[in-house]
Design a protein around this motif. Structure first.
Motif, PDB file in Angstrom:
ATOM      1  N   ASP A  20       3.904   7.391 -14.134  1.00 14.08           N
ATOM      2  CA  ASP A  20       2.513   7.651 -14.479  1.00 14.08           C
ATOM      3  C   ASP A  20       2.115   8.807 -14.960  1.00 14.08           C
ATOM      4  N   PHE A  21       0.932   8.946 -15.694  1.00 14.39           N
ATOM      5  CA  PHE A  21       0.324  10.166 -16.263  1.00 14.39           C
ATOM      6  C   PHE A  21       0.507  11.436 -15.200  1.00 14.39           C
ATOM      7  N   ALA A  22      -0.073  11.038 -14.220  1.00 17.20           N
ATOM      8  CA  ALA A  22      -0.026  12.265 -13.071  1.00 17.20           C
ATOM      9  C   ALA A  22       1.395  12.755 -12.854  1.00 17.20           C
ATOM     10  N   SER A  23       2.422  12.025 -12.696  1.00 15.93           N
ATOM     11  CA  SER A  23       3.626  12.575 -12.479  1.00 15.93           C
ATOM     12  C   SER A  23       4.340  13.503 -13.475  1.00 15.93           C
ATOM     13  N   ARG A  24       4.142  12.875 -14.788  1.00 16.15           N
ATOM     14  CA  ARG A  24       4.060  13.502 -15.930  1.00 16.15           C
ATOM     15  C   ARG A  24       3.679  15.014 -16.068  1.00 16.15           C
ATOM     16  N   THR A  58       3.164  11.428  -2.972  1.00 15.69           N
ATOM     17  CA  THR A  58       3.726  12.826  -3.262  1.00 15.69           C
ATOM     18  C   THR A  58       5.156  12.822  -3.718  1.00 15.69           C
ATOM     19  N   TYR A  59       6.016  11.958  -3.017  1.00 12.82           N
ATOM     20  CA  TYR A  59       7.430  11.956  -3.384  1.00 12.82           C
ATOM     21  C   TYR A  59       7.486  11.569  -4.820  1.00 12.82           C
ATOM     22  N   GLU A  60       6.677  10.542  -5.323  1.00 13.72           N
ATOM     23  CA  GLU A  60       6.584   9.846  -6.779  1.00 13.72           C
ATOM     24  C   GLU A  60       6.034  10.920  -7.607  1.00 13.72           C
ATOM     25  N   LEU A  61       5.075  11.829  -7.249  1.00 17.62           N
ATOM     26  CA  LEU A  61       4.795  12.643  -8.049  1.00 17.62           C
ATOM     27  C   LEU A  61       5.592  13.865  -8.281  1.00 17.62           C
ATOM     28  N   MET A  77       0.874  -1.220   0.150  1.00 21.02           N
ATOM     29  CA  MET A  77       0.316   0.134  -0.156  1.00 21.02           C
ATOM     30  C   MET A  77       0.799   1.116   0.244  1.00 21.02           C
ATOM     31  N   THR A  78       0.576   2.095  -1.001  1.00 18.50           N
ATOM     32  CA  THR A  78       1.150   3.499  -1.148  1.00 18.50           C
ATOM     33  C   THR A  78       0.809   4.450   0.035  1.00 18.50           C
ATOM     34  N   THR A  79       1.682   5.070   0.786  1.00 22.55           N
ATOM     35  CA  THR A  79       1.154   6.352   1.603  1.00 22.55           C
ATOM     36  C   THR A  79       1.010   7.486   0.838  1.00 22.55           C
ATOM     37  N   LEU A  80       0.352   8.562   1.523  1.00 27.69           N
ATOM     38  CA  LEU A  80       0.335   9.787   0.539  1.00 27.69           C
ATOM     39  C   LEU A  80       1.585  10.383   0.755  1.00 27.69           C
ATOM     40  N   ARG A  81       2.380  10.212   1.755  1.00 22.26           N
ATOM     41  CA  ARG A  81       3.820  10.657   1.556  1.00 22.26           C
ATOM     42  C   ARG A  81       4.467  10.148   0.354  1.00 22.26           C
ATOM     43  N   GLU A 115      11.094   9.939   2.174  1.00 19.23           N
ATOM     44  CA  GLU A 115      10.804   8.684   1.303  1.00 19.23           C
ATOM     45  C   GLU A 115      12.139   8.319   0.559  1.00 19.23           C
ATOM     46  N   ARG A 116      13.025   9.275   0.623  1.00 22.01           N
ATOM     47  CA  ARG A 116      14.288   9.159  -0.267  1.00 22.01           C
ATOM     48  C   ARG A 116      15.630   8.249   0.821  1.00 22.01           C
ATOM     49  N   GLU A 117      14.941   7.217   1.340  1.00 25.07           N
ATOM     50  CA  GLU A 117      15.754   6.465   2.379  1.00 25.07           C
ATOM     51  C   GLU A 117      17.160   6.139   1.640  1.00 25.07           C
ATOM     52  N   ALA A 118      17.505   5.633   0.686  1.00 26.60           N
ATOM     53  CA  ALA A 118      18.539   5.457  -0.167  1.00 26.60           C
ATOM     54  C   ALA A 118      19.537   6.560  -0.144  1.00 26.60           C
ATOM     55  N   GLU A 119      18.988   7.722   0.051  1.00 24.81           N
ATOM     56  CA  GLU A 119      19.801   8.956  -0.152  1.00 24.81           C
ATOM     57  C   GLU A 119      20.115   9.528   1.306  1.00 24.81           C
ATOM     58  N   GLY A 120      19.860   8.820   2.380  1.00 28.64           N
ATOM     59  CA  GLY A 120      20.190   9.230   3.590  1.00 28.64           C
ATOM     60  C   GLY A 120      19.259  10.312   4.224  1.00 28.64           C
ATOM     61  N   TYR A 121      17.832  10.291   3.638  1.00 27.63           N
ATOM     62  CA  TYR A 121      16.800  11.237   3.990  1.00 27.63           C
ATOM     63  C   TYR A 121      15.736  10.785   5.095  1.00 27.63           C
ATOM     64  N   ALA A 122      16.202   9.509   5.387  1.00 28.78           N
ATOM     65  CA  ALA A 122      14.954   8.676   6.212  1.00 28.78           C
ATOM     66  C   ALA A 122      14.454   9.116   7.460  1.00 28.78           C
TER      67      ALA A 122
END
Length: 110
Positions: A19-23, A8-11, A1-5, A80-87
């Motif tokens: 997806d279309f919304a992000s573009r 938002t990060y994906e968008l 399940m995708t959270t709102l946060r 949400e950018r855990e891999a970049e150290g922002y968790a």
């Protein structure tokens, strides 16, 4: 399940959401930036300044509001950018806010 946060990060993060919304959001923000550049150029013409002052003021307020919301949404979803150290909920966001692009975005808004 995708959270709102996460959504938002994906968008907002270019290339993350395919997806279309992000573009659509990417293109809308680019169009708004382009419109602002055009308005600054056109507004520098004396005749346009006096005749359309209210339009330019309204457009500026609208643009600043949109860019402020975008900036705050990026800061909020930065964890949400855990891999970049922002968790981390606080330090991760501060670290994100100190990146060159985030500082530039804030300076542009201000």
């Amino acid at each position: 399940m995708t959270t709102l946060r996460k959504r938002t990060y994906e968008l907002l993060d270019a290339g993350t959401g395919a997806d279309f919304a992000s573009r659509a959001i990417d293109y809308a923000l680019m169009a708004l930036i382009t419109a602002n550049v055009v308005c600054v150029i056109v507004e520098s013409m004396p005749q346009v300044q006096t005749e359309h002052r209210e339009f330019f003021s309204t457009f500026e307020v609208f643009s600043v509001a949109v860019f402020t919301i975008e900036y705050l949404a990026r800061v909020w979803s930065a964890t949400e950018r855990e891999a970049e150290g922002y968790a981390h909920p606080i330090l991760g966001r501060i670290r994100f806010m100190l990146t060159p692009m985030a500082v530039l975005d804030l300076l542009v808004i201000l």
